[in-house]
Scaffold this active site. Sequence first.
Site, mmCIF file in Angstrom:
data_model
loop_
_atom_site.group_PDB
_atom_site.id
_atom_site.type_symbol
_atom_site.label_atom_id
_atom_site.label_comp_id
_atom_site.label_asym_id
_atom_site.label_seq_id
_atom_site.Cartn_x
_atom_site.Cartn_y
_atom_site.Cartn_z
ATOM 1 N N LYS A 1 58.713 61.308 85.857
ATOM 2 C CA LYS A 1 59.728 60.931 84.851
ATOM 3 C C LYS A 1 61.077 61.622 85.104
ATOM 4 C CE LYS A 1 56.570 59.615 81.128
ATOM 5 N NZ LYS A 1 55.240 60.045 81.620
ATOM 6 N N ARG B 1 41.458 59.630 79.495
ATOM 7 C CA ARG B 1 40.250 60.196 78.893
ATOM 8 C C ARG B 1 39.030 59.278 78.788
ATOM 9 N NH1 ARG B 1 43.970 62.577 74.309
ATOM 10 N NH2 ARG B 1 45.019 60.679 75.000
HETATM 11 O O1 C5P Z 1 43.831 59.765 78.217
HETATM 12 P P1 C5P Z 1 44.743 58.583 78.078
HETATM 13 O O2 C5P Z 1 44.112 57.284 78.530
HETATM 14 O O3 C5P Z 1 45.335 58.483 76.690
HETATM 15 O O4 C5P Z 1 45.917 58.905 79.105
HETATM 16 C C1 C5P Z 1 47.067 58.145 79.142
HETATM 17 C C2 C5P Z 1 47.998 58.680 80.173
HETATM 18 O O5 C5P Z 1 49.193 57.893 80.118
HETATM 19 C C3 C5P Z 1 48.443 60.124 79.977
HETATM 20 O O6 C5P Z 1 48.663 60.669 81.280
HETATM 21 C C4 C5P Z 1 49.740 60.000 79.214
HETATM 22 O O7 C5P Z 1 50.617 61.068 79.453
HETATM 23 C C5 C5P Z 1 50.303 58.718 79.816
HETATM 24 N N1 C5P Z 1 51.253 58.013 78.997
HETATM 25 C C6 C5P Z 1 50.981 57.548 77.728
HETATM 26 N N2 C5P Z 1 51.928 56.870 77.014
HETATM 27 C C7 C5P Z 1 53.113 56.637 77.567
HETATM 28 C C8 C5P Z 1 53.411 57.081 78.848
HETATM 29 C C9 C5P Z 1 52.441 57.771 79.557
HETATM 30 O O8 C5P Z 1 49.892 57.747 77.219
HETATM 31 N N3 C5P Z 1 54.001 55.936 76.894
#
Ligand code: C5P
Length: 235
Positions: free
Chosen positions: A64, A208
């Site tokens: 980013k 996750r």
């Molecule tokens: O664990 P989870 O599926 O929630 O992970 C989502 C990933 O996407 C994390 O690395 C988070 O930082 C990233 N992310 C997000 N929402 C955004 C941008 C990035 O959840 N808008």
Amino acid sequence: MSGHAPIAVALDAPDLETAARWAGLVTPHVSTLKIGLELYLRYGPEVVASVRGASGVQIFLDLKLHDIPATVAAASRAVARLRPAFLTVHAAAGTAAIRAAADAAPGARVVAVTVLTSLGEADLERIGMGGPLSDAVRRLAVLAVGAGARGLVCSPREVAVVRAEVGPDVTLITPGIRPAGADAHDQARTATPEEALRAGADLLVIGRPITSAPDPGAAAAAIAASLRHLTPAQG
Ligand code: C5P
């Protein structure tokens, strides 16, 4: 990538060993591994080789970037040698910064972050970007693509509207993905993997639901199998 589901597994691991273990378990099933700021800042460029191993998996460097064009160019050049498939830049850094990243890392697909999904309209108002959130997303998406971004990060709910705005050639990447019945954790607006692909997403960021599973490899394989009928390119 043929034979691999269009999933970027978010390797949000506390240490390098865990990230490398997750990577080894999921790479047979997914196209991409996403390395975020925490892991990159703790371990540096080495993290890329550690998670890539000998596999041909694509690397998504989610750094980013947001700075003046010269600094974004230099930073993009510095990471281009790691051969990331995707590199994120904030669209709000502006046209020249996005163009600088695209020019400095021609082998990577520069992916613009429009509006962080953690921000609501009240937050946008406070930072001087008042108005409907979807207008800001659309405006920044068009600006970024016009400046050379070849991908955009957006929520699954924004995919259709962004797709209509930028056309078919831009890679739309969506986090906030949860298989039916899975724990939402801190994600407020989620979609299932199928819903996101049907809405027009090209790559699903999933953390996750895979990495917290008792067997991350099996979890990745199950989600990949559930998508097979939607992604004919898979082997
Ligand atoms: O664990 P989870 O599926 O929630 O992970 C989502 C990933 O996407 C994390 O690395 C988070 O930082 C990233 N992310 C997000 N929402 C955004 C941008 C990035 O959840 N808008």
